[in-house]
Design a protein around this motif. Sequence first.
Motif, PDB file in Angstrom:
ATOM      1  N   GLY A  64       6.677  -3.770 -14.219  1.00  0.00           N
ATOM      2  CA  GLY A  64       6.424  -3.358 -15.580  1.00  0.00           C
ATOM      3  C   GLY A  64       5.272  -2.370 -15.711  1.00  0.00           C
ATOM      4  N   THR A  65       4.586  -2.155 -14.656  1.00  0.00           N
ATOM      5  CA  THR A  65       3.486  -1.203 -14.618  1.00  0.00           C
ATOM      6  C   THR A  65       3.479  -0.595 -13.217  1.00  0.00           C
ATOM      7  N   GLU A  66       2.749   0.457 -13.063  1.00  0.00           N
ATOM      8  CA  GLU A  66       2.746   1.105 -11.747  1.00  0.00           C
ATOM      9  C   GLU A  66       1.933   0.277 -10.751  1.00  0.00           C
ATOM     10  N   VAL A  67       2.625  -0.175  -9.727  1.00  0.00           N
ATOM     11  CA  VAL A  67       1.993  -0.917  -8.643  1.00  0.00           C
ATOM     12  C   VAL A  67       2.389  -0.222  -7.353  1.00  0.00           C
ATOM     13  N   LYS A  68       1.408   0.090  -6.545  1.00  0.00           N
ATOM     14  CA  LYS A  68       1.690   0.768  -5.282  1.00  0.00           C
ATOM     15  C   LYS A  68       1.592  -0.234  -4.144  1.00  0.00           C
ATOM     16  N   LEU A  69       2.642  -0.299  -3.366  1.00  0.00           N
ATOM     17  CA  LEU A  69       2.674  -1.178  -2.203  1.00  0.00           C
ATOM     18  C   LEU A  69       2.843  -0.323  -0.960  1.00  0.00           C
ATOM     19  N   ASP A  70       2.158  -0.689   0.085  1.00  0.00           N
ATOM     20  CA  ASP A  70       2.193   0.061   1.332  1.00  0.00           C
ATOM     21  C   ASP A  70       2.877  -0.778   2.410  1.00  0.00           C
ATOM     22  N   PRO A  71       4.135  -0.458   2.756  1.00  0.00           N
ATOM     23  CA  PRO A  71       4.840  -1.260   3.762  1.00  0.00           C
ATOM     24  C   PRO A  71       4.206  -1.172   5.154  1.00  0.00           C
ATOM     25  N   LEU A  72       3.415  -0.143   5.402  1.00  0.00           N
ATOM     26  CA  LEU A  72       2.763  -0.037   6.711  1.00  0.00           C
ATOM     27  C   LEU A  72       1.729  -1.133   6.921  1.00  0.00           C
ATOM     28  N   ARG A  73       1.171  -1.648   5.847  1.00  0.00           N
ATOM     29  CA  ARG A  73       0.228  -2.754   5.972  1.00  0.00           C
ATOM     30  C   ARG A  73       0.900  -3.982   6.568  1.00  0.00           C
ATOM     31  N   LEU A  74       2.156  -4.165   6.220  1.00  0.00           N
ATOM     32  CA  LEU A  74       2.905  -5.285   6.778  1.00  0.00           C
ATOM     33  C   LEU A  74       3.028  -5.144   8.288  1.00  0.00           C
ATOM     34  N   VAL A  75       3.400  -3.962   8.741  1.00  0.00           N
ATOM     35  CA  VAL A  75       3.556  -3.726  10.178  1.00  0.00           C
ATOM     36  C   VAL A  75       2.221  -3.957  10.879  1.00  0.00           C
ATOM     37  N   GLU A  76       1.148  -3.503  10.281  1.00  0.00           N
ATOM     38  CA  GLU A  76      -0.179  -3.727  10.856  1.00  0.00           C
ATOM     39  C   GLU A  76      -0.516  -5.205  10.923  1.00  0.00           C
ATOM     40  N   ALA A  77      -0.187  -5.954   9.879  1.00  0.00           N
ATOM     41  CA  ALA A  77      -0.480  -7.393   9.855  1.00  0.00           C
ATOM     42  C   ALA A  77       0.325  -8.140  10.914  1.00  0.00           C
TER      43      ALA A  77
ATOM     44  N   LEU B 127      10.238  -5.731   1.561  1.00  0.00           N
ATOM     45  CA  LEU B 127      11.260  -4.933   0.872  1.00  0.00           C
ATOM     46  C   LEU B 127      11.533  -5.479  -0.523  1.00  0.00           C
ATOM     47  N   GLU B 128      11.564  -6.796  -0.641  1.00  0.00           N
ATOM     48  CA  GLU B 128      11.791  -7.419  -1.949  1.00  0.00           C
ATOM     49  C   GLU B 128      10.624  -7.134  -2.897  1.00  0.00           C
ATOM     50  N   LEU B 129       9.392  -7.204  -2.386  1.00  0.00           N
ATOM     51  CA  LEU B 129       8.222  -6.919  -3.219  1.00  0.00           C
ATOM     52  C   LEU B 129       8.219  -5.481  -3.706  1.00  0.00           C
ATOM     53  N   ILE B 130       8.581  -4.567  -2.814  1.00  0.00           N
ATOM     54  CA  ILE B 130       8.616  -3.150  -3.184  1.00  0.00           C
ATOM     55  C   ILE B 130       9.662  -2.902  -4.271  1.00  0.00           C
ATOM     56  N   ALA B 131      10.777  -3.612  -4.207  1.00  0.00           N
ATOM     57  CA  ALA B 131      11.870  -3.401  -5.156  1.00  0.00           C
ATOM     58  C   ALA B 131      11.643  -4.085  -6.509  1.00  0.00           C
ATOM     59  N   MET B 132      10.670  -4.981  -6.595  1.00  0.00           N
ATOM     60  CA  MET B 132      10.434  -5.709  -7.847  1.00  0.00           C
ATOM     61  C   MET B 132       9.925  -4.778  -8.944  1.00  0.00           C
ATOM     62  N   ASP B 133      10.316  -5.078 -10.161  1.00  0.00           N
ATOM     63  CA  ASP B 133       9.852  -4.322 -11.322  1.00  0.00           C
ATOM     64  C   ASP B 133       8.639  -5.048 -11.893  1.00  0.00           C
TER      65      ASP B 133
END
Length: 158
Positions: free
Chosen positions: A74-87, A66-72
Amino acid sequence: MSPDALAQEFASTLYLPWQFMLARVLGATILTGLIGLEREARGRPAGLRTHMLVGLAASAYCITTLELIAMDYGTEVKLDPLRLVEAVTAGVAFLAAGMIVFSKGEVKGLTTGASLWLAAAVGVAVGMGFWPLAAMVTLAALTIIRAIGLLEGRAEGD
């Protein structure tokens, strides 16, 4: 490293206030501890500490995500929280598989392995802030493990 830099590191802006993080970490530890306590009371190899650590780790991974997703960035970065659940699922499945033993034509440790997998799910739910789900799953798990265990014991006694 200057003391100011270190102070700034700990004062960084977080998506979740530290009180929320603390509540989620403690909540995951307590809820998964309840499941682990039941396993401990039955003398199973993965008990209180193991379940608590699995839930704690799962919640920490979720809070970090959640913290990584909320970080700015400065450029478009796509994070997939479902990867975390899979890991988390894959890691705990490996741990749970180690609890299962096939000996003399019998499977042992299956419920303990499943309860570890479930503890990770509870940790993920709490880490993501889904408190009602985590509480319902914990209550259901304790009911299933205890009540169904009693029914199975009676059936074997017949």
